[in-house]
Design an enzyme around this catalytic site. Sequence first.
Site, mmCIF file in Angstrom:
data_model
loop_
_atom_site.group_PDB
_atom_site.id
_atom_site.type_symbol
_atom_site.label_atom_id
_atom_site.label_comp_id
_atom_site.label_asym_id
_atom_site.label_seq_id
_atom_site.Cartn_x
_atom_site.Cartn_y
_atom_site.Cartn_z
ATOM 1 N N LYS A 72 -9.249 1.180 1.233
ATOM 2 C CA LYS A 72 -8.307 1.371 2.306
ATOM 3 C C LYS A 72 -7.372 -0.007 2.386
ATOM 4 O O LYS A 72 -7.991 -0.973 2.524
ATOM 5 C CB LYS A 72 -8.580 1.581 3.812
ATOM 6 C CG LYS A 72 -7.517 1.974 4.475
ATOM 7 C CD LYS A 72 -7.836 1.906 6.143
ATOM 8 C CE LYS A 72 -8.467 2.910 6.577
ATOM 9 N NZ LYS A 72 -8.587 3.145 8.142
ATOM 10 N N HIS A 73 -5.972 0.304 2.301
ATOM 11 C CA HIS A 73 -5.124 -1.152 2.087
ATOM 12 C C HIS A 73 -4.021 -0.605 2.713
ATOM 13 O O HIS A 73 -3.289 0.461 1.976
ATOM 14 C CB HIS A 73 -5.101 -1.824 0.945
ATOM 15 C CG HIS A 73 -4.763 -1.061 -0.054
ATOM 16 N ND1 HIS A 73 -5.448 -0.005 -0.666
ATOM 17 C CD2 HIS A 73 -3.516 -1.062 -0.894
ATOM 18 C CE1 HIS A 73 -4.750 0.523 -1.879
ATOM 19 N NE2 HIS A 73 -3.608 -0.275 -1.731
ATOM 20 N N LEU A 74 -3.338 -0.994 3.402
ATOM 21 C CA LEU A 74 -1.779 -0.960 3.751
ATOM 22 C C LEU A 74 -1.140 -2.192 2.900
ATOM 23 O O LEU A 74 -1.690 -3.283 2.546
ATOM 24 C CB LEU A 74 -1.380 -1.096 5.187
ATOM 25 C CG LEU A 74 -1.985 -0.363 6.285
ATOM 26 C CD1 LEU A 74 -3.364 -0.690 6.803
ATOM 27 C CD2 LEU A 74 -1.056 -0.076 7.400
#
Length: 301
Positions: free
Chosen positions: A154-156
């Site tokens: 998960k990464h924005l």
Amino acid sequence: MTLPFPEPGSLWPAILRQSRRALDCGALRPIDTVQATIDDAGMTFLVRQVSSVARKDEDRARRESAPPGTVRVNPFLPCDDDLVVADIGDSHILLLNKFNVIDQHLLVVTRRFEPQSALIDLADFTALFACLDQFDGLGFYNGGPEAGASQPHKHLQIVPLPLGRPGPALPVEPLVAAARLRDGTGVVPGLPFAHAFGRFDVSRGMNAPATAHSAWACYRALLDAAGVPPVDVDGKAHQSAPYNLLVARDWMLLVPRSVATVDGIAVNALGYAGSLFVRDEAQMRTAERLGPMKVLARAGR
């Protein structure tokens, strides 16, 4: 080695310093592009044509040619210290995007592994706004491979504004101004694909806990409005379908997705902000022939 999150007003200088260091040591490997514009459906789209993809292709080919049974390398665990800008609290790290097309392209990465298919949570929004509080940028999220996600951790992501010249800082802004809202959510009439649009309260400042709560509530409402309600996976909320999310300073746009590419053109969240990337002259001609808005509509749902 990670660094403490910079004091107010010091994050952008820290990003510039780390970018120079990462370039000097070869950790940051920008992809050269040539920018063009295409006017279509009330927007001036920025279309960057890649002039050199050999380094990224080499890296992808090396990963994909690994023998069967080989565990895929997670570039975020551990991350490259030369790409680290700062810690963001106990839960996230701010990194430079190794193969950046836009200068100072940043990744807001969970410190411990979480799947990209998990919903964005309050901690994620808190980390995102801690960064956006210090410089003008656009946050975005690619929810799944069909939405342009290339990593399962998960990464924005954040890109600084303006996205390019000419035109507004964000090409989609002229259409967003005409959004029709009811109780804070609605649609943008000029967008010919399924989507949900919403505004959230930033009256207490971008880095205030209340802003993260407001943004998180808006996001959950948009998921439902766009027909992407969460599903439970082992007790944790996950997305039920692929989607892209744009997060500006006081609004969000969520777009359900169906396919990752249209006639070979890869589309991620930035496409819906008005910024497309093409690999060669043939793809540029395709974008001109179809029109960028049709590309986005065919990638959507």
